[in-house]
Design an enzyme around this catalytic site. Structure first.
Site, PDB file in Angstrom:
ATOM      1  N   HIS A  66       0.790  -1.235   0.000  1.00  0.00           N
ATOM      2  CA  HIS A  66       0.000   0.000   0.000  1.00  0.00           C
ATOM      3  C   HIS A  66       0.826   1.290   0.000  1.00  0.00           C
ATOM      4  O   HIS A  66       0.609   2.177   0.821  1.00  0.00           O
ATOM      5  CB  HIS A  66      -0.950   0.005   1.196  1.00  0.00           C
ATOM      6  CG  HIS A  66      -2.183  -0.832   0.953  1.00  0.00           C
ATOM      7  ND1 HIS A  66      -3.124  -0.490   0.007  1.00  0.00           N
ATOM      8  CD2 HIS A  66      -2.612  -1.980   1.524  1.00  0.00           C
ATOM      9  CE1 HIS A  66      -4.091  -1.400   0.010  1.00  0.00           C
ATOM     10  NE2 HIS A  66      -3.794  -2.329   0.907  1.00  0.00           N
ATOM     11  N   HIS A 117      -6.874  -3.531  -5.066  1.00  0.00           N
ATOM     12  CA  HIS A 117      -6.630  -2.096  -5.244  1.00  0.00           C
ATOM     13  C   HIS A 117      -5.980  -1.765  -6.577  1.00  0.00           C
ATOM     14  O   HIS A 117      -5.870  -0.587  -6.927  1.00  0.00           O
ATOM     15  CB  HIS A 117      -5.792  -1.544  -4.079  1.00  0.00           C
ATOM     16  CG  HIS A 117      -6.616  -1.231  -2.884  1.00  0.00           C
ATOM     17  ND1 HIS A 117      -7.060   0.041  -2.590  1.00  0.00           N
ATOM     18  CD2 HIS A 117      -7.118  -2.036  -1.919  1.00  0.00           C
ATOM     19  CE1 HIS A 117      -7.780   0.008  -1.484  1.00  0.00           C
ATOM     20  NE2 HIS A 117      -7.832  -1.237  -1.060  1.00  0.00           N
TER      21      HIS A 117
END
Length: 433
Positions: free
Chosen positions: A113, A173
């Protein structure tokens, strides 16, 4: 087996403005390598080039305003790197079969991330990719963290340099919807300005090419979310052009059954967003599903996409495919806080199912996650990665590590104060209309 390490210190705090220049009486230190970065002749990347890219990204995150990133990495160099990586990724199958030499180890990495400095620390402590050390990354390279672009590009560079030693899988994502919601699109626009849309589209193109899963040494299945449903059922009469099979949508499937590796191989992986139906069902499941303590296979109502599967499904999948481990990611400390019966993510990994044929493991590699939190009380989780060693690669060695602190000062690229903590509650159906 588990080990731990502590992140090395940085020079400044994580709050304040989105300009990171650290002025002193003598000015910021010079870059560790010549900038702007130049694309090597004939695109022949070397380990020195990739290591210099990492060092310059680290330096620029501390001493260069985000909007000045083009002065460090010109658009032309980005284009060459993205094109080289995209060609490699799009040639790879949906499920990679990774053969491992008897003298090699395999490092499996979970969500990162955009936490660039923790990725650099991980690569240093685990050791970089090499002929004797393979890496399998389980997706979610971007969003929430402030350096998603640099993180993704660094991993693409490793992929181009060592395409048979570095394997990049897709996370949920790596999609247009999530990146618009959790900051990556805004990050790219802030860093590249008028060229931002171009950079973002090229990144989406690379996302499309990322494989969905891997099988390591014939015995370990890895994917971002996990297992997936059967979407094909035999017909009593063969339909013209369908070879006696039809696709089952959510609405006409009353009994969910596990899918096969053959179905995974045939899935339409270029899809980046819902609606998840027909050929799109399997990618949605692989990227978004979660384990459960309850037996059976059921819709994942919390997320509104994917599945929940119990220990019996883990046993069936392992046994049917002659596997010993499932390693998935997808759930950080925020998500696990809402999952009664499953272990918390404080150590960066959990063993969720321990069945006769093997184990199901969740690994999460972003420590002190998420980078930006509205509450003053943080999760303070450790990150982890897994090392699989010969001869059988089925006995995971867990390595945990703390976040590199303090992080360079930077503002978030999304409204973290008002956004929900976990993407479990995203209204994914809203973009199906």
């Amino acid at each position: 087996m588990a080990s731990s390490s502590t992140g090395s210190p940085c020079n400044n705090d994580e709050d304040g403005e989105n300009i990171i220049t650290q002025s002193t009486s003598s000015g910021p230190p010079p870059p560790p390598f010549e900038i702007p970065i130049k694309w090597p002749p004939q695109g022949a990347l070397s380990i020195e080039w990739v290591e210099s890219l990492a060092a310059v990204f680290d330096w620029s995150s501390r001493h260069v305003a985000p909007s000045e990133l083009p002065s460090v990495l010109p658009v032309s160099v980005f284009d060459s790197l993205a094109m080289s990586a995209s060609k490699i990724l799009h040639r790879e199958p949906n499920c990679l079969e990774i053969d491992v030499d008897s003298n090699c180890s395999v490092v499996v990495v979970g969500d990162v991330h955009g936490q660039l400095h923790d990725v650099l620390n991980l690569l240093q402590t685990a050791g970089p990719p090499s002929p004797s050390r393979l890496f399998v990354f389980n997706g979610d390279y971007v969003d929430r963290g402030a350096w998603g672009l640099e993180t993704f590009l660094l991993l693409l560079a490793w992929k181009v340099l060592l395409p048979h030693r570095v394997f990049l899988l897709r996370g949920n994502h790596e999609s247009k919807f999530c990146t618009a919601f959790y900051g990556f699109e805004q990050e790219v626009m802030a860093k590249y300005g008028d060229q931002g849309k171009h950079i973002y589209r090229k990144c989406l193109g690379c996302f499309e090419g990322l494989p969905l899963a891997s099988i390591i040494a014939g015995c370990v299945y890895t994917a971002h979310g996990g297992l997936f449903r059967n979407t094909e059922s035999p017909l009593s009469k063969r339909s013209k052009g369908k070879k006696g099979r039809r696709l089952v949508s959510c609405s006409d499937s009353k009994v969910l059954r596990l899918g096969s590796l053959g179905e995974l191989a045939r899935a339409r992986r270029v899809v980046l967003d819902p609606p998840w139906e027909g050929l799109n069902l399997i990618p949605g499941d692989v990227l978004w599903s979660d384990p459960s303590t309850h037996p059976g296979l059921s819709p994942n109502k919390e997320r509104g996409i994917g599945l929940l599967w119990g220990p019996d499904c883990t046993e069936e999948f392992l046994n049917k495919n002659h596997l010993k481990l499932i390693i998935r990611s997808h759930e950080g400390p925020d998500a696990r806080e809402k999952r009664p019966g499953l272990a918390r993510m404080h150590k960066g990994y959990t063993i969720d199912h321990d069945v006769q044929s093997g184990k199901l493991i969740t690994v999460f590699s972003a420590p002190d996650y998420p980078q930006f939190q509205a509450s003053t009380e943080r999760y303070n989780n450790r990150g982890a990665y897994i090392i699989l060693e010969p001869p059988d690669f089925a006995n995971p060695n867990f390595h945990t590590f703390e976040a590199v602190m303090p992080r360079p000062k930077v503002n978030a690229y999304y409204d973290y104060e008002n956004v929900i903590d976990s993407d479990e509650e995203l209204d994914l159906g809203s973009i199906s209309a």
